[in-house]
Design an enzyme around this catalytic site. Structure first.
Site, PDB file in Angstrom:
ATOM      1  N   THR A 156      20.030 -16.117  63.452  1.00 39.97           N
ATOM      2  CA  THR A 156      19.348 -17.410  63.405  1.00 39.97           C
ATOM      3  C   THR A 156      18.427 -17.621  64.606  1.00 39.97           C
ATOM      4  O   THR A 156      18.614 -16.975  65.658  1.00 39.97           O
ATOM      5  CB  THR A 156      20.419 -18.532  63.351  1.00 39.97           C
ATOM      6  OG1 THR A 156      19.848 -19.764  63.752  1.00 39.97           O
ATOM      7  CG2 THR A 156      21.572 -18.263  64.304  1.00 39.97           C
ATOM      8  N   ASP A 157      17.485 -18.564  64.451  1.00 40.98           N
ATOM      9  CA  ASP A 157      16.633 -18.938  65.595  1.00 40.98           C
ATOM     10  C   ASP A 157      17.443 -19.695  66.656  1.00 40.98           C
ATOM     11  O   ASP A 157      17.011 -19.828  67.797  1.00 40.98           O
ATOM     12  CB  ASP A 157      15.439 -19.788  65.121  1.00 40.98           C
ATOM     13  CG  ASP A 157      15.824 -21.060  64.361  1.00 40.98           C
ATOM     14  OD1 ASP A 157      17.024 -21.293  64.129  1.00 40.98           O
ATOM     15  OD2 ASP A 157      14.913 -21.833  63.998  1.00 40.98           O
ATOM     16  N   GLU A 158      18.623 -20.196  66.262  1.00 46.52           N
ATOM     17  CA  GLU A 158      19.396 -21.042  67.185  1.00 46.52           C
ATOM     18  C   GLU A 158      19.922 -20.269  68.390  1.00 46.52           C
ATOM     19  O   GLU A 158      20.314 -20.861  69.391  1.00 46.52           O
ATOM     20  CB  GLU A 158      20.543 -21.737  66.440  1.00 46.52           C
ATOM     21  CG  GLU A 158      20.037 -22.596  65.305  1.00 46.52           C
ATOM     22  CD  GLU A 158      21.061 -23.578  64.759  1.00 46.52           C
ATOM     23  OE1 GLU A 158      21.987 -23.953  65.493  1.00 46.52           O
ATOM     24  OE2 GLU A 158      20.922 -23.943  63.577  1.00 46.52           O
ATOM     25  N   TYR A 182      28.507 -22.816  67.118  1.00 49.08           N
ATOM     26  CA  TYR A 182      27.898 -22.010  66.046  1.00 49.08           C
ATOM     27  C   TYR A 182      26.905 -21.012  66.619  1.00 49.08           C
ATOM     28  O   TYR A 182      27.031 -19.802  66.409  1.00 49.08           O
ATOM     29  CB  TYR A 182      27.198 -22.919  65.016  1.00 49.08           C
ATOM     30  CG  TYR A 182      26.236 -22.152  64.107  1.00 49.08           C
ATOM     31  CD1 TYR A 182      26.711 -21.209  63.198  1.00 49.08           C
ATOM     32  CD2 TYR A 182      24.850 -22.357  64.181  1.00 49.08           C
ATOM     33  CE1 TYR A 182      25.829 -20.491  62.374  1.00 49.08           C
ATOM     34  CE2 TYR A 182      23.972 -21.651  63.361  1.00 49.08           C
ATOM     35  CZ  TYR A 182      24.467 -20.722  62.467  1.00 49.08           C
ATOM     36  OH  TYR A 182      23.605 -20.005  61.668  1.00 49.08           O
ATOM     37  N   LYS A 209      26.950 -16.842  66.815  1.00 43.61           N
ATOM     38  CA  LYS A 209      25.918 -15.979  66.231  1.00 43.61           C
ATOM     39  C   LYS A 209      25.304 -15.080  67.315  1.00 43.61           C
ATOM     40  O   LYS A 209      25.034 -13.900  67.081  1.00 43.61           O
ATOM     41  CB  LYS A 209      24.821 -16.818  65.567  1.00 43.61           C
ATOM     42  CG  LYS A 209      25.247 -17.609  64.347  1.00 43.61           C
ATOM     43  CD  LYS A 209      25.684 -16.773  63.172  1.00 43.61           C
ATOM     44  CE  LYS A 209      24.544 -16.050  62.501  1.00 43.61           C
ATOM     45  NZ  LYS A 209      25.032 -15.262  61.313  1.00 43.61           N
TER      46      LYS A 209
HETATM   47  P1  NAD Z   1      26.717 -20.690  53.704  1.00 41.90           P
HETATM   48  O1  NAD Z   1      27.717 -21.441  54.510  1.00 41.90           O
HETATM   49  O2  NAD Z   1      26.081 -21.372  52.544  1.00 41.90           O
HETATM   50  O3  NAD Z   1      27.377 -19.342  53.149  1.00 41.90           O
HETATM   51  C1  NAD Z   1      28.196 -18.520  53.934  1.00 41.90           C
HETATM   52  C2  NAD Z   1      29.039 -17.655  53.011  1.00 41.90           C
HETATM   53  O4  NAD Z   1      29.800 -16.754  53.829  1.00 41.90           O
HETATM   54  C3  NAD Z   1      30.060 -18.460  52.190  1.00 41.90           C
HETATM   55  O5  NAD Z   1      29.976 -18.075  50.837  1.00 41.90           O
HETATM   56  C4  NAD Z   1      31.402 -18.094  52.785  1.00 41.90           C
HETATM   57  O6  NAD Z   1      32.472 -18.094  51.842  1.00 41.90           O
HETATM   58  C5  NAD Z   1      31.136 -16.697  53.336  1.00 41.90           C
HETATM   59  N1  NAD Z   1      32.019 -16.344  54.458  1.00 41.90           N
HETATM   60  C6  NAD Z   1      32.247 -17.051  55.599  1.00 41.90           C
HETATM   61  N2  NAD Z   1      33.088 -16.401  56.408  1.00 41.90           N
HETATM   62  C7  NAD Z   1      33.408 -15.226  55.784  1.00 41.90           C
HETATM   63  C8  NAD Z   1      34.237 -14.126  56.115  1.00 41.90           C
HETATM   64  N3  NAD Z   1      34.934 -14.097  57.258  1.00 41.90           N
HETATM   65  N4  NAD Z   1      34.347 -13.101  55.239  1.00 41.90           N
HETATM   66  C9  NAD Z   1      33.651 -13.133  54.053  1.00 41.90           C
HETATM   67  N5  NAD Z   1      32.877 -14.165  53.681  1.00 41.90           N
HETATM   68  C10 NAD Z   1      32.740 -15.194  54.524  1.00 41.90           C
HETATM   69  O7  NAD Z   1      25.636 -20.193  54.735  1.00 41.90           O
HETATM   70  P2  NAD Z   1      24.090 -19.837  54.580  1.00 41.90           P
HETATM   71  O8  NAD Z   1      23.308 -21.008  54.960  1.00 41.90           O
HETATM   72  O9  NAD Z   1      23.871 -19.189  53.285  1.00 41.90           O
HETATM   73  O10 NAD Z   1      23.909 -18.764  55.757  1.00 41.90           O
HETATM   74  C11 NAD Z   1      24.050 -17.366  55.519  1.00 41.90           C
HETATM   75  C12 NAD Z   1      23.743 -16.618  56.792  1.00 41.90           C
HETATM   76  O11 NAD Z   1      22.422 -16.905  57.225  1.00 41.90           O
HETATM   77  C13 NAD Z   1      24.650 -16.988  57.966  1.00 41.90           C
HETATM   78  O12 NAD Z   1      24.941 -15.834  58.685  1.00 41.90           O
HETATM   79  C14 NAD Z   1      23.800 -17.942  58.795  1.00 41.90           C
HETATM   80  O13 NAD Z   1      24.175 -17.905  60.146  1.00 41.90           O
HETATM   81  C15 NAD Z   1      22.426 -17.360  58.572  1.00 41.90           C
HETATM   82  N6  NAD Z   1      21.319 -18.314  58.706  1.00 41.90           N
HETATM   83  C16 NAD Z   1      21.302 -19.457  57.963  1.00 41.90           C
HETATM   84  C17 NAD Z   1      20.214 -20.320  58.070  1.00 41.90           C
HETATM   85  C18 NAD Z   1      20.133 -21.580  57.236  1.00 41.90           C
HETATM   86  O14 NAD Z   1      19.208 -22.363  57.425  1.00 41.90           O
HETATM   87  N7  NAD Z   1      21.027 -21.814  56.293  1.00 41.90           N
HETATM   88  C19 NAD Z   1      19.164 -20.021  58.953  1.00 41.90           C
HETATM   89  C20 NAD Z   1      19.211 -18.825  59.694  1.00 41.90           C
HETATM   90  C21 NAD Z   1      20.295 -17.982  59.546  1.00 41.90           C
END
Ligand code: NAD
Length: 338
Positions: free
Chosen positions: A125-127, A149, A153
């Site tokens: 993430t950008d965070e 969080y 990351k």
């Molecule tokens: P989300 O919370 O919608 O989905 C996360 C998924 O991971 C869920 O289905 C959950 O069941 C699964 N999960 C969590 N812990 C787990 C584990 N220990 N083993 C197996 N499965 C597990 O999140 P998202 O928004 O889809 O984000 C996905 C990824 O992208 C993350 O790594 C997040 O840090 C990164 N990200 C998200 C954003 C955003 O804006 N949503 C931006 C940048 C990066």
């Protein structure tokens, strides 16, 4: 046919990525532990697809993950599994340490137990760069995370960089800005605002809504991840951003405007409710995108207004999505209750 693993494929970005890769004719192995933010609605009808298989498994189950790797011999792992909501990380940091740091460590160990030459595209993430008052962070910008969080990351990113250097694993890190689009758990800003607009509830916004985020449509992010897998240089990091920032209050105003343009029945004066700020709230994130643009030829395609309008349509046409999210956890710091 190339085989890919997507971890976290039942969540927001993961489920969009699974569908995108299936369209691109990959065989997709989805590994997800199905925590609260996973949603069966995101994966409906996929079980009939012969190029798709799902395993309900925690990243921390090293034996099972290693077995899946040995059985399917995939070409790449896209690692998206993580705890993702900053507010929850403030309330229960331990879950973030377990999934985001320990989970990444166990995945790395499974890779070593299987074959360190498998590609790993780790979704970050950008965070991790912390907040910036001005300018944009490039890939060399120092990590300065502020929430449990973002620090979990950042820890995962550092672990991956250490495994790349020490054990020569074939990893690449992708640092993306805020995503929006279909399938997002409605504790996050955009689906939460849409849900409240549709249901004529006040729109909760932290402080005065001046915090600014860079927004990319989820489909654009998926395209960037595939590009990074196909063309990215091993050991490198790539920022993925749209270059478009918006203050939270302006996100709310834009969505109200879109709702009115779509003739969604809403009150004349939709109430924006300013609520007590999140502790340690980062003011602004903004990515410098030049590297992915110049080296891999990727640029986001969907302008924010169009993406928000499409996103609004999706939630309007998929009201069942809101009913299918896990009710047990459907409450957050902003008092979003069903
Ligand atoms: P989300 O919370 O919608 O989905 C996360 C998924 O991971 C869920 O289905 C959950 O069941 C699964 N999960 C969590 N812990 C787990 C584990 N220990 N083993 C197996 N499965 C597990 O999140 P998202 O928004 O889809 O984000 C996905 C990824 O992208 C993350 O790594 C997040 O840090 C990164 N990200 C998200 C954003 C955003 O804006 N949503 C931006 C940048 C990066």
């Amino acid at each position: 046919m190339k085989k890919v693993i997507v971890t976290g494929g039942a969540g927001f970005i993961g489920s969009n990525l699974v569908k995108y890769l299936l369209k691109k004719k990959y065989f997709v192995i989805n590994i997800d532990k199905l925590s609260y933010s996973a949603n069966p609605y995101n994966l409906k009808n996929l079980n009939k697809n012969k190029n798709y298989i799902f395993f309900k498994t925690d990243l921390n189950n090293k034996n099972k993950i290693t077995k899946i790797l040995k059985k399917f011999k995939p070409n790449v792992i896209f690692n998206l599994a993580a705890e993702t909501h900053v507010d929850r990380s403030i309330d229960t940091p331990k879950n973030f340490i377990l999934s985001n740091i320990l989970g990444t460590y166990n995945l790395l160990e499974s890779i070593l137990a299987y074959n360190k030459k498998i590609k790993l595209i780790h979704v970050s993430t950008d965070e991790v760069y912390g907040d910036l008052n001005k300018g944009r962070s490039d890939e060399k910008y120092p990590y300065n995370p502020s929430s449990p969080y973002s620090s979990s990351k950042a820890s995962a990113d550092h672990l991956i960089k250490a495994y790349i250097r020490t054990y020569k694993i074939h990893g690449i890190i992708a640092n993306c800005c805020n995503n929006y689009g279909p399938n997002q758990f409605p504790e996050k800003l955009i689906p939460k605002l849409i849900f409240n607009i549709i249901n004529n509830k006040p729109l909760p916004i932290y402080a005065k809504g001046k915090n600014s985020r860079e927004w990319v449509y989820v489909q654009d992010h998926c395209e960037a991840l595939l590009k990074i897998y196909l063309k990215g240089k091993l050991g490198e990091s790539y920022n993925i951003g749209s270059g478009t920032n918006l203050k939270n209050i302006d996100v709310a105003k834009k969505l109200i405007k879109i709702a009115r343009a779509k003739s969604v029945k809403i009150k004349k004066r939709v109430k924006i409710k300013f609520v007590k700020d999140r502790p340690g709230h980062d003011f602004r994130y903004a990515l410098n995108n030049k590297k992915i643009n110049k080296k891999l030829g990727w640029k986001s395609k969907i302008p924010l207004h169009l993406g928000l309008s499409q996103t609004f349509d999706w939630y309007l046409n998929n009201k069942a999505f809101f009913n299918s999210v896990s009710k047990k956890f459907y409450i957050n710091r902003l008092g979003l209750k069903k």
